[in-house]
Motif scaffolding. Structure first.
Motif, short mmCIF file in Angstrom:
data_model
loop_
_atom_site.label_atom_id
_atom_site.label_comp_id
_atom_site.label_asym_id
_atom_site.label_seq_id
_atom_site.Cartn_x
_atom_site.Cartn_y
_atom_site.Cartn_z
N LYS A 250 -11.48 1.66 3.70
CA LYS A 250 -12.84 1.29 3.30
C LYS A 250 -13.15 -0.17 3.66
O LYS A 250 -14.28 -0.50 4.04
N ALA A 251 -12.16 -1.03 3.55
CA ALA A 251 -12.35 -2.43 3.96
C ALA A 251 -12.59 -2.50 5.46
O ALA A 251 -13.45 -3.26 5.93
N GLY B 112 -1.78 -0.55 -3.93
CA GLY B 112 -2.99 -0.09 -3.26
C GLY B 112 -2.83 1.29 -2.66
O GLY B 112 -1.71 1.79 -2.47
N GLN B 113 -3.96 1.91 -2.35
CA GLN B 113 -3.98 3.22 -1.70
C GLN B 113 -4.51 3.06 -0.27
O GLN B 113 -5.36 2.20 -0.02
N ILE C 16 0.84 -1.19 0.00
CA ILE C 16 0.00 0.00 0.00
C ILE C 16 0.89 1.25 0.00
O ILE C 16 1.89 1.30 0.71
N GLU D 282 -6.64 4.59 1.47
CA GLU D 282 -8.10 4.69 1.63
C GLU D 282 -8.80 3.39 1.26
O GLU D 282 -9.92 3.13 1.73
N GLU D 283 -8.16 2.54 0.44
CA GLU D 283 -8.78 1.27 0.07
C GLU D 283 -8.76 0.30 1.25
O GLU D 283 -9.68 -0.51 1.42
N GLY E 49 -4.99 -6.53 -4.25
CA GLY E 49 -5.00 -6.42 -5.69
C GLY E 49 -4.72 -7.71 -6.41
O GLY E 49 -4.35 -7.73 -7.58
N VAL F 180 -6.72 -7.71 1.02
CA VAL F 180 -6.90 -6.51 0.19
C VAL F 180 -5.55 -6.23 -0.45
O VAL F 180 -4.76 -5.41 0.04
#
Length: 239
Positions: A213-214, A206-207, A180, A209-210, A235, A233
């Motif tokens: 959100k999870a 990944g970012q 991330i 914020e992803e 990708g 999480v």
């Protein structure tokens, strides 16, 4: 407002993934206590900073008492605080091993031992432990880190069973992020970042914020029938 009137405690909440979670949780209606050894790197309404070393069991009891006394309860706990001390196994000394174990594993235990029974008594709650793709698949040069992140998954599965006893709707899950783009990765050479990206099915990193959100999903009532699960999480990454 998926976390309206919820009280959330997020460790490692001063920056990185923890900061993104704290800000998003607050935006979704929660009162958040962001615990960290560092000062908060941001300002957000309904986010309170709190200095905490998760390896100090006494300090963990103090923050638990503080949050419950001030806000009346803890609905969500995110065990996010973590560190790395990377080296090939034969180069890992006792200090490097012990420090990673203390922060990444004992630190998770130190808070949950108080918050879990509290949630069980209240009849509901969500505990989210931040693991890693490295805890799922291992990685060269990260034996200590991988061991702790695999251990976090084991703790999550165990606590999912322990704290749901007697009909309590306490859910315990883990999130295993891939690579991330936090500040740590921003110091990595671009050629390595490109290599990591190619290891994912999504073709990118990944970012923060992803991950947030999870975590929001697992913290919310939308995940009311999910427990003992590890949400990857990453990708589609495979190490």
């Amino acid at each position: 407002m998926r976390l309206k009137d919820k009280v959330c405690l997020v460790t490692g909440g001063a920056n990185g993934l923890g900061a993104e979670m704290a800000k998003l949780f607050a935006k979704e209606g929660a009162q958040v206590v962001a615990a960290d050894m560092s000062d908060l790197t941001y300002e957000a309404s309904n986010v309170e900073g709190y200095k905490l070393n998760v390896t100090d069991s006494g300090a963990c009891k103090e923050i638990f008492d503080y949050v419950v006394e001030k806000y009346g309860k803890i609905d969500v706990l995110v065990n996010n605080a973590g560190i790395t001390r990377d080296a090939l196994t034969h180069k890992i000394d006792d200090e490097m091993w012990d420090l990673v174990m203390d922060v990444n594993l004992k630190g998770v235990f130190n808070l949950t031992k108080h918050v879990g029974p509290h949630m069980m008594q209240n009849g509901a709650g969500s505990i989210i432990n931040i693991s890693s793709v490295v805890g799922e698949y291992g990685n060269i040069g990260q034996a200590n880190y991988a061991a702790t992140k695999a251990g976090v998954i084991g703790l999550s599965k165990t606590w999912a069973k322990e704290y749901a006893r007697k009909g309590a709707a306490v859910r315990v899950n883990a999130i295993a992020p891939g690579y991330i783009m936090t500040d740590i990765l921003k110091t990595v050479p671009q050629d390595l970042l490109d290599k990591f990206a190619k290891m994912t099915m999504m073709g990118r990193l990944g970012q923060p914020e992803e991950i947030a959100k999870a975590a929001l999903f697992l913290a919310s009532d939308e995940a009311s029938y999910i427990t003992g699960h590890t949400l990857s999480v990453n990708g589609g990454m495979r190490l």
